[in-house]
Design an enzyme around this catalytic site. Structure first.
Site, mmCIF file in Angstrom:
data_model
loop_
_atom_site.group_PDB
_atom_site.id
_atom_site.type_symbol
_atom_site.label_atom_id
_atom_site.label_comp_id
_atom_site.label_asym_id
_atom_site.label_seq_id
_atom_site.Cartn_x
_atom_site.Cartn_y
_atom_site.Cartn_z
ATOM 1 C CB SER A 125 -0.856 -0.011 1.262
ATOM 2 O OG SER A 125 -1.403 1.254 1.502
ATOM 3 C CE1 TYR A 149 -3.242 -2.318 5.301
ATOM 4 C CE2 TYR A 149 -2.861 -0.124 4.369
ATOM 5 C CZ TYR A 149 -3.260 -1.444 4.219
ATOM 6 O OH TYR A 149 -3.677 -1.880 2.987
ATOM 7 C CE LYS A 153 -1.075 -4.502 3.320
ATOM 8 N NZ LYS A 153 -1.475 -5.773 2.730
HETATM 9 N N1 LIG Z 1 -8.727 -1.814 -1.368
HETATM 10 C C1 LIG Z 1 -7.766 -0.901 -1.269
HETATM 11 O O1 LIG Z 1 -8.007 0.315 -1.429
HETATM 12 C C2 LIG Z 1 -6.348 -1.331 -0.993
HETATM 13 C C3 LIG Z 1 -5.335 -0.372 -1.094
HETATM 14 C C4 LIG Z 1 -4.030 -0.744 -0.820
HETATM 15 C C5 LIG Z 1 -3.754 -2.064 -0.470
HETATM 16 N N2 LIG Z 1 -4.758 -2.980 -0.366
HETATM 17 C C6 LIG Z 1 -4.416 -4.338 0.044
HETATM 18 O O2 LIG Z 1 -5.008 -5.259 -0.858
HETATM 19 C C7 LIG Z 1 -5.406 -6.428 -0.173
HETATM 20 C C8 LIG Z 1 -6.859 -6.742 -0.492
HETATM 21 O O3 LIG Z 1 -7.657 -5.613 -0.137
HETATM 22 P P1 LIG Z 1 -9.240 -5.693 -0.090
HETATM 23 O O4 LIG Z 1 -9.741 -4.322 -0.299
HETATM 24 O O5 LIG Z 1 -9.721 -6.794 -0.924
HETATM 25 O O6 LIG Z 1 -9.461 -6.066 1.465
HETATM 26 P P2 LIG Z 1 -10.618 -6.949 2.134
HETATM 27 O O7 LIG Z 1 -10.666 -6.539 3.574
HETATM 28 O O8 LIG Z 1 -11.866 -6.861 1.348
HETATM 29 O O9 LIG Z 1 -10.060 -8.433 2.006
HETATM 30 C C9 LIG Z 1 -9.081 -8.942 2.852
HETATM 31 C C10 LIG Z 1 -9.443 -10.387 3.139
HETATM 32 O O10 LIG Z 1 -8.432 -10.967 3.982
HETATM 33 C C11 LIG Z 1 -9.075 -11.920 4.777
HETATM 34 N N3 LIG Z 1 -8.290 -12.239 5.966
HETATM 35 C C12 LIG Z 1 -8.022 -11.421 7.015
HETATM 36 N N4 LIG Z 1 -7.351 -12.096 7.956
HETATM 37 C C13 LIG Z 1 -7.163 -13.354 7.476
HETATM 38 C C14 LIG Z 1 -6.534 -14.506 8.000
HETATM 39 N N5 LIG Z 1 -5.984 -14.512 9.219
HETATM 40 N N6 LIG Z 1 -6.520 -15.620 7.255
HETATM 41 C C15 LIG Z 1 -7.113 -15.653 6.028
HETATM 42 N N7 LIG Z 1 -7.734 -14.591 5.494
HETATM 43 C C16 LIG Z 1 -7.758 -13.448 6.213
HETATM 44 C C17 LIG Z 1 -10.383 -11.261 5.170
HETATM 45 O O11 LIG Z 1 -11.351 -12.217 5.610
HETATM 46 C C18 LIG Z 1 -10.781 -10.566 3.873
HETATM 47 O O12 LIG Z 1 -11.683 -11.350 3.115
HETATM 48 C C19 LIG Z 1 -5.147 -6.186 1.308
HETATM 49 O O13 LIG Z 1 -3.943 -6.831 1.692
HETATM 50 C C20 LIG Z 1 -4.980 -4.697 1.404
HETATM 51 O O14 LIG Z 1 -4.113 -4.328 2.444
HETATM 52 C C21 LIG Z 1 -6.042 -2.636 -0.623
#
Ligand SMILES: NC(=O)c1ccc[n+]([C@@H]2O[C@H](COP(=O)([O-])OP(=O)(O)OC[C@H]3O[C@@H](n4cnc5c(N)ncnc54)[C@H](O)[C@@H]3O)[C@@H](O)[C@H]2O)c1
Length: 332
Positions: A125, A149, A153
């Site tokens: 991120s 966070y 990362k």
């Molecule tokens: N959406 C954004 O704007 C954004 C921006 C930068 C980075 N990211 C990164 O992209 C990735 C996906 O983002 P997203 O928006 O789909 O998030 P999200 O919260 O929708 O999905 C994350 C998933 O991880 C699962 N999870 C959490 N803990 C877990 C564990 N212990 N074991 C197995 N699964 C587990 C959750 O159940 C969830 O379904 C994340 O790592 C996030 O940090 C997202």
């Protein structure tokens, strides 16, 4: 060509979009979908859905022992978002650092007999940046996160870089912009308001903007680095096909292309698409924690390196993104 692909966090927002996109774009793909909440498998691909808590060390190994065998590509997308990590520091470390290490170790062990190291694509991120930053971020800008966070990362990025340098895996670390507009329920991310101030009013619901106190607040000119979900998913797929030797020799980190949007520009796009009645549904309640975190993130990036690797960028700013969301809502 990737054929067996593991996605962790496959029950989440990006994970489920990615699984569907891979099912349609990669012929004969076999998907191993893992999440602590049971992921849904696309109906048009061979897929195994596994409910697993990846903070438990041995759980990672089960993902390499399915009937599909050892995956050639892993998308590591599971995680706890920014506000969730900030408010629950120990849990954030467990999920965003410890479980990523367990998965890396399992990929190292199970991939050691494969002809090529497993590709390990990690969703990092822009929250890794913070503190005193140059006007424009370049690949050589040092990341000094100002939140739990971003710190977690960055810690995982270091492991992935070192595992790649040693040839244990073939890492690709993608620093994602904030995704707008995220469909579905609000996330526990500081940046979640960037989506909810558009999505909820278009559904006829009130939404709270945690930055500023009214439409006249100067804080609404705060810039955020954003990308659409469609472009981000395309970039996640592009990442697996970039030859390893195209990355800089000392680092597998790439920030993904996005564009700079202010909160005011978002609200203008909302008014254009949803009218004044939609804009009136946005209420303001300034939240100092959210404001501090968003202010610490950079909003301007030099895109020469990611574009040279073949990653793509949104065109047209916020308006086409909000127009598309409205259209999707009308057809769902
Ligand atoms: N959406 C954004 O704007 C954004 C921006 C930068 C980075 N990211 C990164 O992209 C990735 C996906 O983002 P997203 O928006 O789909 O998030 P999200 O919260 O929708 O999905 C994350 C998933 O991880 C699962 N999870 C959490 N803990 C877990 C564990 N212990 N074991 C197995 N699964 C587990 C959750 O159940 C969830 O379904 C994340 O790592 C996030 O940090 C997202």
């Amino acid at each position: 060509m990737s054929k067996t692909i593991l996605i962790t966090g496959a029950g989440g927002y990006l994970g489920s979009l990615l699984a569907n996109a891979l099912a349609t774009s990669v012929s004969e793909v076999r998907l191993i979908l893992a999440d602590v909440t049971p992921p849904a498998a696309p109906s048009n691909a061979q897929a195994i859905a596994i409910k697993t808590d990846l903070t438990i060390p041995k759980e990672a190994h089960t993902l390499f022992q399915t009937e599909f065998g050892v995956p050639d590509t892993i998308y590591c997308l599971h995680g706890i978002m920014s506000r969730g990590s900030e408010d629950n520091f120990d849990f954030g470390l467990k999920v965003n650092v410890d479980s990523v290490r367990f998965l890396l170790q399992a990929a190292r062990e199970h991939g050691s007999r494969a002809t090529a190291p497993i590709k390990f694509i990690f969703a990092s991120s822009l929250a890794v940046y913070g503190g005193s930053l140059p006007e424009i971020i370049t690949p050589s800008t040092i990341a000094t996160p100002q939140g739990a966070y971003g710190m977690s990362k960055l810690a995982s990025e270091l492991f992935i870089n070192e595992f790649s340098r040693r040839g244990f895996i073939d890492g690709r670390i993608l620093r994602l912009p904030t995704i707008v507009v995220r469909a579905g329920a609000p996330a526990a991310a500081t940046s979640a308001f960037m989506s909810s101030i558009i999505r909820e009013p278009l559904r006829g619901l009130e939404s709270v903007c945690p930055i500023g106190n009214s439409l006249d607040s100067p804080e609404l000119d705060l810039s955020v680095w954003v990308a659409s979900p469609e472009t981000t998913i395309k970039n996640l797929i592009i990442a697996k096909d970039i030859p390893a030797d195209r990355f800089a020799s000392h680092s597998r980190v790439v920030y993904l292309p996005g564009f700079t949007a202010t909160i005011r520009e978002e609200l203008e796009a909302l008014e254009t698409v949803g009218g004044k009645e939609a804009l009136d549904l946005v209420k303001f309640k300034d939240d100092p924690v959210d404001r501090r975190l968003v202010l610490s993130w950079p909003a301007h990036f030099d895109l020469s390196y990611p574009l040279s690797l073949g990653f793509i960028q949104d065109v047209g700013g916020m308006l086409p993104i909000v127009q598309k969301l409205k259209k999707d809502m009308e057809h769902s």
